[in-house]
Structure formats: structure tokens, C-alpha cells
Design an enzyme around this catalytic site. Sequence first.
Site, mmCIF file in Angstrom:
data_model
loop_
_atom_site.group_PDB
_atom_site.id
_atom_site.type_symbol
_atom_site.label_atom_id
_atom_site.label_comp_id
_atom_site.label_asym_id
_atom_site.label_seq_id
_atom_site.Cartn_x
_atom_site.Cartn_y
_atom_site.Cartn_z
ATOM 1 N N SER A 1 0.843 -1.209 0.000
ATOM 2 C CA SER A 1 0.000 0.000 0.000
ATOM 3 C C SER A 1 0.878 1.260 0.000
ATOM 4 C CB SER A 1 -0.934 0.014 1.220
ATOM 5 O OG SER A 1 -0.212 -0.278 2.397
ATOM 6 N N GLU B 1 -9.031 -9.908 3.888
ATOM 7 C CA GLU B 1 -9.365 -8.526 3.514
ATOM 8 C C GLU B 1 -10.699 -8.483 2.781
ATOM 9 O OE1 GLU B 1 -6.334 -6.162 1.556
ATOM 10 O OE2 GLU B 1 -7.747 -4.503 1.272
#
Length: 274
Positions: A50, A186
Site C-alpha cells: 500500500s 481482507e
Amino acid sequence: MSAVPQIQRLTVSKIRARKGGDPIVCLTAYTAPIAHLLDSFVDLILVGDSAAMVVHGHETTLPITLDLMIAHAQAVMRGSTRALVVLDLPFGSYEQGPEQAFASAARAMKEAHVGAVKLEGGQRVAPTIAFLTGRGVPVVAHIGLLPQSVQAAGYRTTGRRRDEWAAIIEDAKAVADAGAFAVVLEGMAEPLAAEITKLIRIPTIGIGASANCDGQILVTEDLLGLTMSGRVPSFVRRYADLNKVIGEAVAAYAADVKARRFPAVEHTYALKQN
Ligand code: KIV
């Protein structure tokens, strides 16, 4: 002379032993100062890919390279002493097969000294996980919504339809059987994430999944409210508004510069005597 270890970090086996116990606190970090701030509160720091979006301003996680991930991991290791640090293998650094994954993971461990690597995928990557764990590389798996597959699958919560459950449960079992010591769930429907947490023997770490996972992870900048778009995913609780704090501080500085409003600098240089 033998090296005396100065730093006692949480180990992979201590994290694995938290299955069904005290929730595992995880956050992302990409820099030394943020790692330093997190270190006494978290069990696991993920140097997430990320970073591509959060630090480098890309639209997806795909562009970040292994070299950059290693540089971020080195900084995080310098900033922390206690948490287990995990490096996210970036897109393109492991999908060709177990040998490519091992070469990338070995670089992460030799050059950044991280304690483990993370990779995305379920049954598809189970042989790679088995290859890595069989050669001394601890692995965190990642199933459900897979940001590295965004071009193919989009950002879609998984397991909302009951007929999707069987394949996702098989993914969870496959990565656990392959030797992963934990698995990130997730973007997953709450009851499915809770069910997987009950079914498998390794800790589940939820993000947009279920409060009943064995641990939770968030992107630190999301919970701090430090984002370029000002938006965060709906499941994120924002604990601070650093966009506002930094914006106000910078505006105050700019106003001081324009008004020539600075404290006088003291003249500390003594005149040289002959
Ligand atoms: O890259 C990342 O930050 C992640 C977490 C959000 C799980 O993979």
C-alpha cells in the site's frame, strides 16, 4: 566472537500462539519515524505494498518494486525494536513460481532483516507458501479481496454471496496447510471471516472483515486521517485528522513567512578577539 542480539522482537511462533487468544494488533508502516511511534503498541508491523498508494501517490499497489519495498522495510526496521516486521512481496516478485518467490523473500530477509513476508492468493499460491516455509521463510498469507488483482477483479467485498464461501474457505485451508503462520482476511463478509477464524488453526488478521478475527490490521495513514483524497474505506475508524492538523500548521507557517513574523534569531557568535 559471537554477535550478542540487542533487540528482542516478537517472534513468528509467539504470533502464531495467539490463535484464539489476546487479539493481535497490526498496522502498516513505511518509514522509521512512524515505525518508532507504533512499535510499543503493535505486535506486527506490515511494510505493505500500500506504500505505492499512500507514500508514492499511485492509484494501485501494482507499480511498487521489490527494491523500494526493501528500502521501506530497512527504514521500518531501523525505527522499531519490538514488533515483528513483515514485508509485503510486491506484484511481479513471486507469481512466476516458488523459485522467484524464494529469491525475493531471501532478498527481503538478507537486505532488510524482516521476520517474514506476505503474499496474496489462496490455493493458487499454496505450493509457493509450502516452498518458502520449507526453506525457513515465515509467510503471512492474504485472501479475500486482493489489491494486487484489482485489474482483474476490482475492489469487491468477497463472500457476500453464500455460493462464494466454499472456494474462499478452501483458500484459507490451503494456505494454513501450506505452512503460513497467519492469514490476512481482507474485504470479506463478516460471517464468512468469523467462520474461517473458527475453522483454521492459524490466526486470522482482519481488514474490513470481522471483529472476531484473531487480530486486526489497518493502513496507519487511514486511521490517522492522512490521505491525499481525504477519503478512507468505509470500515476504517478514523482516530485523528492529520490532514487538518498539517494543513493548519502549514497555513500558519505560510502566513508567518508572508508577514515576516519570526522570532528574532539570537546572535550567538562571539566576535573573535585578536
Ligand atoms: O499493503 C497493505 O497495506 C496490506 C494491508 C492493508 C493488509 O496488504
